[in-house]
Every structure is written in C-alpha cells, then in structure tokens.
Motif scaffolding. Structure first.
Motif, PDB file in Angstrom:
ATOM      1  N   ARG A 162      -8.220 -12.731  11.420  1.00  9.00           N
ATOM      2  CA  ARG A 162      -7.364 -12.061  10.442  1.00  9.00           C
ATOM      3  C   ARG A 162      -8.104 -11.864   9.124  1.00  9.00           C
ATOM      4  NH1 ARG A 162      -2.519 -15.339   8.233  1.00  9.00           N
ATOM      5  NH2 ARG A 162      -4.283 -16.202   7.091  1.00  9.00           N
ATOM      6  N   ARG A 166      -8.946  -8.581   6.936  1.00  5.33           N
ATOM      7  CA  ARG A 166      -8.512  -8.451   5.540  1.00  5.33           C
ATOM      8  C   ARG A 166      -9.689  -8.099   4.629  1.00  5.33           C
ATOM      9  NH1 ARG A 166      -5.953 -12.916   3.043  1.00  5.33           N
ATOM     10  NH2 ARG A 166      -5.289 -11.329   1.566  1.00  5.33           N
ATOM     11  N   ASP A 173     -10.017  -0.371   0.696  1.00  6.37           N
ATOM     12  CA  ASP A 173      -9.202  -0.132  -0.505  1.00  6.37           C
ATOM     13  C   ASP A 173     -10.105   0.196  -1.693  1.00  6.37           C
ATOM     14  OD1 ASP A 173      -6.864  -0.662   0.862  1.00  6.37           O
ATOM     15  OD2 ASP A 173      -6.498  -2.616  -0.053  1.00  6.37           O
ATOM     16  N   ARG A 200      -8.485   5.677   3.177  1.00 14.59           N
ATOM     17  CA  ARG A 200      -7.161   5.206   3.578  1.00 14.59           C
ATOM     18  C   ARG A 200      -6.864   5.547   5.041  1.00 14.59           C
ATOM     19  NH1 ARG A 200      -4.046   1.168   1.535  1.00 14.59           N
ATOM     20  NH2 ARG A 200      -1.916   1.390   2.238  1.00 14.59           N
ATOM     21  N   VAL A 207      -5.032  -1.014  10.565  1.00 15.40           N
ATOM     22  CA  VAL A 207      -3.738  -1.717  10.599  1.00 15.40           C
ATOM     23  C   VAL A 207      -3.003  -1.380  11.894  1.00 15.40           C
ATOM     24  CG1 VAL A 207      -1.480  -1.912   9.484  1.00 15.40           C
ATOM     25  CG2 VAL A 207      -3.560  -1.869   8.093  1.00 15.40           C
TER      26      VAL A 207
ATOM     27  N   ILE B 131       2.150  -3.126  -2.808  1.00 13.59           N
ATOM     28  CA  ILE B 131       1.214  -2.008  -2.766  1.00 13.59           C
ATOM     29  C   ILE B 131       0.876  -1.603  -4.191  1.00 13.59           C
ATOM     30  CG2 ILE B 131       3.015  -0.233  -2.737  1.00 13.59           C
ATOM     31  CD1 ILE B 131       1.332   1.244  -0.582  1.00 13.59           C
ATOM     32  N   ALA B 144      -4.092   0.664  -2.674  1.00 15.12           N
ATOM     33  CA  ALA B 144      -4.592  -0.661  -2.281  1.00 15.12           C
ATOM     34  C   ALA B 144      -3.454  -1.471  -1.688  1.00 15.12           C
ATOM     35  CB  ALA B 144      -5.187  -1.397  -3.483  1.00 15.12           C
ATOM     36  N   ASP B 145      -3.780  -2.240  -0.686  1.00 10.10           N
ATOM     37  CA  ASP B 145      -2.832  -3.063   0.068  1.00 10.10           C
ATOM     38  C   ASP B 145      -1.723  -2.173   0.634  1.00 10.10           C
ATOM     39  OD1 ASP B 145      -1.709  -5.202   1.384  1.00 10.10           O
ATOM     40  OD2 ASP B 145      -1.611  -6.504  -0.352  1.00 10.10           O
ATOM     41  N   GLY B 146      -0.500  -2.709   0.757  1.00  9.48           N
ATOM     42  CA  GLY B 146       0.507  -1.999   1.531  1.00  9.48           C
ATOM     43  C   GLY B 146       0.159  -2.049   3.010  1.00  9.48           C
ATOM     44  N   HIS B 147      -0.630  -3.048   3.389  1.00  8.14           N
ATOM     45  CA  HIS B 147      -1.103  -3.132   4.772  1.00  8.14           C
ATOM     46  C   HIS B 147      -0.138  -3.896   5.676  1.00  8.14           C
ATOM     47  CE1 HIS B 147      -4.748  -1.283   3.484  1.00  8.14           C
ATOM     48  NE2 HIS B 147      -5.155  -2.303   2.762  1.00  8.14           N
ATOM     49  N   TRP B 149       2.811  -7.204   6.458  1.00  7.83           N
ATOM     50  CA  TRP B 149       2.825  -8.665   6.301  1.00  7.83           C
ATOM     51  C   TRP B 149       1.716  -9.360   7.069  1.00  7.83           C
ATOM     52  CZ3 TRP B 149       3.299 -11.231  10.810  1.00  7.83           C
ATOM     53  CH2 TRP B 149       3.907 -10.555  11.876  1.00  7.83           C
ATOM     54  N   LEU B 150       1.293  -8.811   8.210  1.00 11.70           N
ATOM     55  CA  LEU B 150       0.306  -9.533   9.023  1.00 11.70           C
ATOM     56  C   LEU B 150      -1.071  -9.517   8.362  1.00 11.70           C
ATOM     57  CD1 LEU B 150      -0.492 -11.031  11.625  1.00 11.70           C
ATOM     58  CD2 LEU B 150      -0.710  -8.801  12.752  1.00 11.70           C
ATOM     59  N   LEU B 151      -1.418  -8.414   7.720  1.00  6.14           N
ATOM     60  CA  LEU B 151      -2.775  -8.242   7.204  1.00  6.14           C
ATOM     61  C   LEU B 151      -2.826  -8.115   5.688  1.00  6.14           C
ATOM     62  CD1 LEU B 151      -3.975  -5.710   9.910  1.00  6.14           C
ATOM     63  CD2 LEU B 151      -4.750  -8.079   9.655  1.00  6.14           C
ATOM     64  N   ALA B 154      -0.232  -8.996  -0.075  1.00  5.68           N
ATOM     65  CA  ALA B 154      -0.588 -10.190  -0.859  1.00  5.68           C
ATOM     66  C   ALA B 154       0.227 -10.217  -2.151  1.00  5.68           C
ATOM     67  CB  ALA B 154      -2.082 -10.186  -1.168  1.00  5.68           C
ATOM     68  N   GLU B 249      -5.323  -8.455  -8.412  1.00 10.62           N
ATOM     69  CA  GLU B 249      -6.549  -8.183  -7.647  1.00 10.62           C
ATOM     70  C   GLU B 249      -6.392  -6.883  -6.864  1.00 10.62           C
ATOM     71  OE1 GLU B 249      -9.561  -7.981  -4.746  1.00 10.62           O
ATOM     72  OE2 GLU B 249      -7.501  -8.381  -4.137  1.00 10.62           O
TER      73      GLU B 249
END
Lengths: 329, 329
Positions: A162, A166, A173, A200, A207, B131, B144-147, B149-151, B154, B249
């Motif tokens: 995992r 990440r 990102d 993206r 994902v 996100i 950035a992020d919005g990936h 819950w599993l990945l 944050a 971050e």
C-alpha cells in the motif's frame, strides 16, 4: 530407534506441511498438501488438506506407533470454537488411522517453537499481515497487532504494497517523474511504466487497478519493494526502514524493556536474509541488546516437537529440539 | 431588478441544493432535495433529486427567464463520460421547464468559487474524504489526493476515524487503560466503554465491529475526534494536528511555494471554526504567508455565480460574487 512417533502439522494459507518423527529425532516422513486455513478456505477443505499431508507423512509408518500430534494454524481459536470445524479435523485425524489425541495451536506459537526451544520469549511475524506475541511456557500470551489490513498489520507485506502505491500517487500528484520502484509498481498495476501526458489520468488508473481487487492483494506488491530495496532503490529502502520501525514498535507494546529471552522472526518477509529482517534486527537489538534473535524454521517439525515434549519419555525437550530443528540451535 | 435569472445546483452525497438568482444578486428561490451523487446513487436517482430541488427553487419563477445554469457535483467527469447519465440530467433539466444550457463542474470547483471570486487559487476539502486542487481561470487544474480511503484521503474524516481506532487498539495491545477518546470510540463500536478482563477480547471485538461495516463508515467516528479535540483531549488533539499536517502536505504537492492567490477551505471538517480548520490555517500560513485563507460557503449560490459570469451582461463578476456570497467578500 524409538518406537514412539509424533506428528506435527503446519497449516498455512498456501500450503500444509506434515512431519512424522521419532522421539530420538529421526524423521520418518514428511507430507505436503494445499493451503488449509479453515478461516479462509472452510474447515472441510482444510481437513481434506490435513488428511492428504498426514497420509504422505505416514506412508510406511504404522499409525499405531503415533502417540501424540500437534496442528499449528492461523485462526486456531476460531477452529476450536467451531464444533463442525473441530469435527471435520477429528474425522481427518481418524481417517489417517490415528487414535492418539492432538493439540491445536496458533501458527504464531509454532513459528516461535521453530526458532527456539526456550519456553518464554517473543515471536514477530511479518508476511501478508503482521503480528507479535509473547510466549509464556510455550503458550501464546499477550498479542500485539494482527488486527488486519484495515486497522493494523503495520509493517506487513500489505503495508509495504500500500505504501509503495501511495508513494507512486504522491509522485503523480506532484507531477514528478516516478522513481524506479514507482515505475515497477505502475507497470505491475497498469501494464506499463509510462505516465500519461496528464498525470491525473495515470493516478486514476492506478487507483482503479487497486480497487478492482480485494484490498489485501496489495501485499502482492511487497516483493517489488523487497527486490528494489536489495538493489538500494531509495524509496524502497525508506519503506523497509519504516516497516522495520513499525514492527519493532508492535513488539514493544508487549515485550518488557530489558527482556533477555529470545525473539523469533517469522513469516515470509522476515525468514532468511531479507531486507526487512536485516532492518528489523538492529531495531530489536537497540531496544533489547541482550536478547538472542532467532529465525523461524520448519513449522511441521516444530509442531511435532510441541507434541512430543508433553510425553513422559521426553526428558530433555531441548535436546530433542536440537535434533529436530538443528538450524535453531 | 434584472429580468435574467440563473440557477445553480450543488449536488452532494447527502443533499442537493438549488438556488435561482437574478443578475443583480436577488435570490428568487432556493430548493433542497436528497443526496444525488450519480456515482454512489445512480444517475437516475441523482437526476430525480436534481429535478425536485430545481422545481422548489423555481416555484413562482417563469422558467423562460432562466438563461444559464451550473451543476456542481462530485464525480462530474464520470457523469459527462456517461451518455445515459447525461441524458437523465438533460431530461430533469427539461422537465423543470428549462431551455437554456447548463454546465457541469466538479464539487471542488464549486466549493472554491463559494469562498472567493479570484479566478486562480487553491481549494482544500476535507469531509469523509480529502482532496486539494489548483484552480486556473475558474477551472480545476492539478489535483492532489482524493484517491479514496484505501490509498489516500490523508487527513480526512475517514483518516481521523481509522486513526482513532488504531490508537485504541494500540492501548489495548499495551494493556493500557484507554483514554477518554478511546473510551468513546470503544463505546460507539461495541456499545460499552469498558474493557474485558482479557484486553485482546476487547481488541478483537473492536476489529470485528469495524470490519462488519463498509470501511468508509470509519468516517462516522470523526465527530468523536472533533468533539474530544474541542475539549482538549490529548489523543484527539494530536490526531487533529497530524491530519492538518497531512492536508497541508497534499496542498504542497500542487501549490507552488510563494503563491499568493487564495486558499479556500471546504468540506464538513474545514467549514467553520472546527478544530481541524484551526489547525490547518497556521500550517498553510506558515507555507504561504501571503495567501488569503477563505472558507467555502453556499455551494448553490456559487454554482449560480459560475453560470452567470459567462453571460455577456455580467460585466463585473466580482461585484456579483459579493452580492451572492457576501460572507466570502
């Protein structure tokens, strides 16, 4: 040669192993069958693999000579609490011609006993999941982690997989060119190490590739991290370092400061000269400088030893351990 | 009063909100309906909620006066790529009597526009997920992020809930008496804040209570963390601090150092004087000392503003923004 025989079984998710040994340490037979974890495969199938492995180990051995047996498996407590599962195991035992009783222990205890004959100590296992346990008089006592991938398994193969994904997603990102480990993870998940013009797009594909499968399959990426760490790849190396610290932290939840009894390392990620074992050994040595660090060995032989040591004629179990599991001595 | 009307819709997972406004900033009507995320609820149901909210907002308004519309929703890209989903939205639009075109934007852009009229800036959203996105000329640019819950996610509500359970499990592993937040989490999950005589029994009950539900429901524990943090509970406070650092971050992955354009905070965990908003503001101010920090407001009004600003008669979109979203000014 002693007439008395004991049998040991180590039932894992991918294979079942059996060993039939005499009390003077002669190995009469071994057997191997498919994975038989009763929690994931069902007790009937697990009992079928148990029987196949037992029959192979007992080929040419009069089952009347077998005086004791021991089965180690993950989810031992659940099996013991399930009358149907227990009955399926009893039937397999009896179908193999065995009339003696058998004990059922958790795989963590068997892994511990495969690394040391000391009755008290700690076992740390990292494979797909991760768990640490205290052993007292060769029984599992307190346990840390083993809480599964969603809430625990810190420093496990799942965790490594995992975190590798990440780190890849963080690169994407940032619109940064992925490093070597990230490229390998990307290729494994999407079929190509190349990043789309729009970062993206690649992040979304990553994902989606992960979420199409059961989450625990992220552990399948752990070997990529291990291999890259062996080559000195910096992200893989830092993930291994972080995993080692998490594993040592799990141990510290249950192992007293200053303890000098042994710590046994088990599970696919810690057995042998793996990068994770190399990283976790100094972490443990720093916290418990006087503790022997041992490595788990042959689980079926360890289960046979656990069965034998309760027999009255076994007066020196440590000597028998040295015969059955010479690597642990 | 201007004869021209625009409508805006903010479609979220738990509610759909609509606003009908004139070009001089008069609010003619608002509507509210159930959750309509086309990804989680299906496009037909989402379109049904859209129609209900639209009809309420347009009660007493001649639909022929409506010259433009804008819909903000999570998963806008997926809707636009799905001909059936798009057709369902077209039908709802036409069933409401509307003949003008409408735009579809991501909920992140609408949240951004609800906090500022500046065409360029950053939006950071923390609710169930998390996100961050750059906005360029009122279009979403890098994300950035919005990936999920599993990945990822944050610092999100999912993250806060999962970490609260992990801290509880660490207490139980250590055989330490759980603190106040841990007791509340334990009570929420198992029905009682009391720990069994064997700590592992309670730890197993916690893991089972969590794994019985879909993982994303860990976000339901986030309000316990927020409430405990308000009371100064130390574990909750440290989780909020850690979440704020993770959110900052994520922003730093896409926002250039030294940027002075605004950052808009949105989502249930960052809108208003929440502990997470209080913790993330100094993190952002430290990295971007010259950037205005804004808070997301009325999404339906922001969507209406996005629809209006493309009309030729809107010569001062910033002035219209100040009328429609006075809190953002």
């Amino acid at each position: 040669m002693s007439d008395t025989v004991v049998v040991g079984l180590d039932i894992g998710g991918t294979s079942t192993r059996a060993a039939a040994v005499t009390l003077d340490g002669v190995r009469l037979g071994t057997g191997r069958a498919g994975g038989g974890n009763p929690t994931s495969h069902g007790a009937d199938r697990a009992a079928g693999e148990l029987l196949a492995a037992l029959r192979a180990a007992l080929a040419g051995v009069d089952p009347a000579r077998v005086r004791a047996g021991c089965i180690g498996l993950a989810g031992a407590g659940r099996l013991l609490a399930d009358p149907q599962g227990r009955a399926a195991f009893d039937r397999a035992w009896s179908d193999a011609g065995l009339r003696c009783p058998y004990a059922v222990h958790g795989d963590a205890l068997v892994a511990y006993a495969s690394g040391t004959a000391a009755p008290d100590g700690t076992v740390l296992i990292a494979g797909t999941g991760a768990i640490a346990a205290q052993v007292r008089d060769l029984r599992l006592d307190r346990v840390a982690d083993g809480h599964g991938w969603l809430l625990g398994d810190a420093g496990s193969g799942f965790w490594l997989g995992r975190e590798a994904v990440r780190r890849l997603l963080a690169d994407l990102d940032r619109a940064a060119t992925p490093g070597e480990l990230a490229r390998r993870v990307l290729a494994e998940l999407t079929g190509s190490p190349e990043v789309a013009e729009r970062f993206r797009t690649t992040a979304d594909a990553v994902v989606q590739a992960v979420t199409r499968r059961p989450p625990v399959e992220l552990a399948r990426l752990a070997p990529l991290v291990v291999t890259a760490a062996r080559e000195g790849e910096p992200v893989a190396t830092s993930l291994i370092t972080e995993a080692a610290a998490l594993l040592a932290e799990s141990v510290s939840r249950i192992r007293p400061a200053g303890a000098t009894d042994p710590v046994v390392l088990g599970g696919g990620l810690l057995t042998g000269d793996t990068p994770l074992a190399e990283a976790v050994r100094p972490e443990l040595a720093r916290r418990w400088p006087d503790a022997p660090l041992c490595t788990a060995g042959d689980g079926a032989a360890a289960a046979a030893w656990l069965a034998a040591r309760d027999l009255p004629e076994v007066t020196d179990p440590t000597a028998l351990h040295a015969l059955l599991l010479p690597a642990a001595a």
